[in-house]
Scaffold this active site. Sequence first.
Site, PDB file in Angstrom:
ATOM      1  N   GLY A 188      43.227  41.317  35.000  1.00  0.00           N
ATOM      2  CA  GLY A 188      43.108  42.955  35.559  1.00  0.00           C
ATOM      3  C   GLY A 188      42.269  42.937  36.742  1.00  0.00           C
ATOM      4  O   GLY A 188      42.019  44.059  37.053  1.00  0.00           O
ATOM      5  N   ALA A 189      41.462  41.720  37.144  1.00  0.00           N
ATOM      6  CA  ALA A 189      40.558  42.017  38.437  1.00  0.00           C
ATOM      7  C   ALA A 189      41.171  42.237  39.438  1.00  0.00           C
ATOM      8  O   ALA A 189      40.372  42.688  40.477  1.00  0.00           O
ATOM      9  CB  ALA A 189      39.595  40.792  38.092  1.00  0.00           C
ATOM     10  N   THR A 193      46.578  40.735  43.660  1.00  0.00           N
ATOM     11  CA  THR A 193      46.836  41.815  44.718  1.00  0.00           C
ATOM     12  C   THR A 193      46.303  41.405  45.776  1.00  0.00           C
ATOM     13  O   THR A 193      46.617  41.503  47.061  1.00  0.00           O
ATOM     14  CB  THR A 193      46.309  43.252  43.981  1.00  0.00           C
ATOM     15  OG1 THR A 193      47.118  43.668  42.834  1.00  0.00           O
ATOM     16  CG2 THR A 193      46.589  44.330  45.040  1.00  0.00           C
ATOM     17  N   ASP A 260      46.088  32.761  43.833  1.00  0.00           N
ATOM     18  CA  ASP A 260      45.625  33.581  42.897  1.00  0.00           C
ATOM     19  C   ASP A 260      44.770  33.146  41.754  1.00  0.00           C
ATOM     20  O   ASP A 260      44.573  33.656  40.831  1.00  0.00           O
ATOM     21  CB  ASP A 260      46.354  34.675  42.422  1.00  0.00           C
ATOM     22  CG  ASP A 260      47.492  34.248  41.662  1.00  0.00           C
ATOM     23  OD1 ASP A 260      47.769  32.981  41.656  1.00  0.00           O
ATOM     24  OD2 ASP A 260      48.215  35.318  41.203  1.00  0.00           O
TER      25      ASP A 260
END
Length: 379
Positions: A188-189, A193, A260
């Site tokens: 969730g960091a 994105t 990522d």
Amino acid sequence: MEEQNKIVLSIGSNQGDRKSLIQQAIDAINREVATVISVSKLYESPSWGFESEPFYNCAILIHTSKSASKILQKILKIEKKFGRIRTDEKGYKSRSIDVDIISCNDEVIESKDLSVPHPHMQNRLFVLLPMNDLQTDFIHPVSGKNVHELLTICPDKGECKVIDSIENPFKKTQINNYNFIAIEGNIGAGKTTLAHKIADDFNAKKILERFADNPFLPKFYKDQARYAFPLEMSFLADRYQQISDDLAQLDLFKDFIVADYHIFKSLIFAKVTVTEDEFRLYRKLFEIIYKEIPKPDLYIYLYQNTERLLQNIKKRGRSYEQEIPSEYLEKINQGYFDFIKTHPDLNILVLDVSDKDFVKNQSDYIFILEEIDKALSKN
């Protein structure tokens, strides 16, 4: 993350130091509104529809996750900042700065405040010539013509000439001097994105973790003791295969690679999830694999505090993640910090983004890019 919108803006001025005002407006758009990907040459043309000083005009292509209507709200604030006050008064007039949305992808948008594509774009050389400089793949969604074709039939016979160039503030960054960037962080960091945004904005090849395809992941969150070891082994095998394949396959049309994840995360998570006996075996296998994997030129660790991580996890709504305890996230964070301390050989950039939102706030995204630039300048 969904693909970003590609929006073309036309920027003009016929008051004051016209070039300086346009440059300042572009700088402000890049820092406060959206990423300026490309900038046209600067053109001069007679005023349209009234007598005044000639206009300077250019066009810019921006990338953004925001809608065209949201961008309109923000550019109106930029105009106001530079002395432009829009009124309901009809007719054309001189203005210090004028920013119009010309196109948004290949969409047709009709609302009270916005019409896209701009209804007069095909009739104005001072819009089409700068837009042609941007070399986009824009096709007018109504006429079906590209910008070059629109230029050949444009009824505007006035003079519109190149007089100067304009600097793209976004291109000041040196991020594409890296060959391989790995972005890491806790669950969730925002690492995926950010990888998407950097890849889209800088023409980079993406390596994205295929966690969604792992059949053990939902089972692990329900029964950690039973499924931890097969989960971590399957992740390790998949990460090794993916990075080996993608790094070996050069893409001549991309400038660099952004991932990522970094494969060392396998060891960090395994240390938290599996038993001591299992971890000893796992570590032996990992160390064999780790020697074969190229190391990133820059390793970015996105730190977010546990409260923010839980908020992000809840927001993205993956059902199997909703019961993750805060203690688990804290152990993962500690594992990353232990890794960072024990690997001085890696070029590591730690960014605390607990109070930042680099999707909603363009200034936060620019902050990250500037920090990446600083890391490069130190090497």
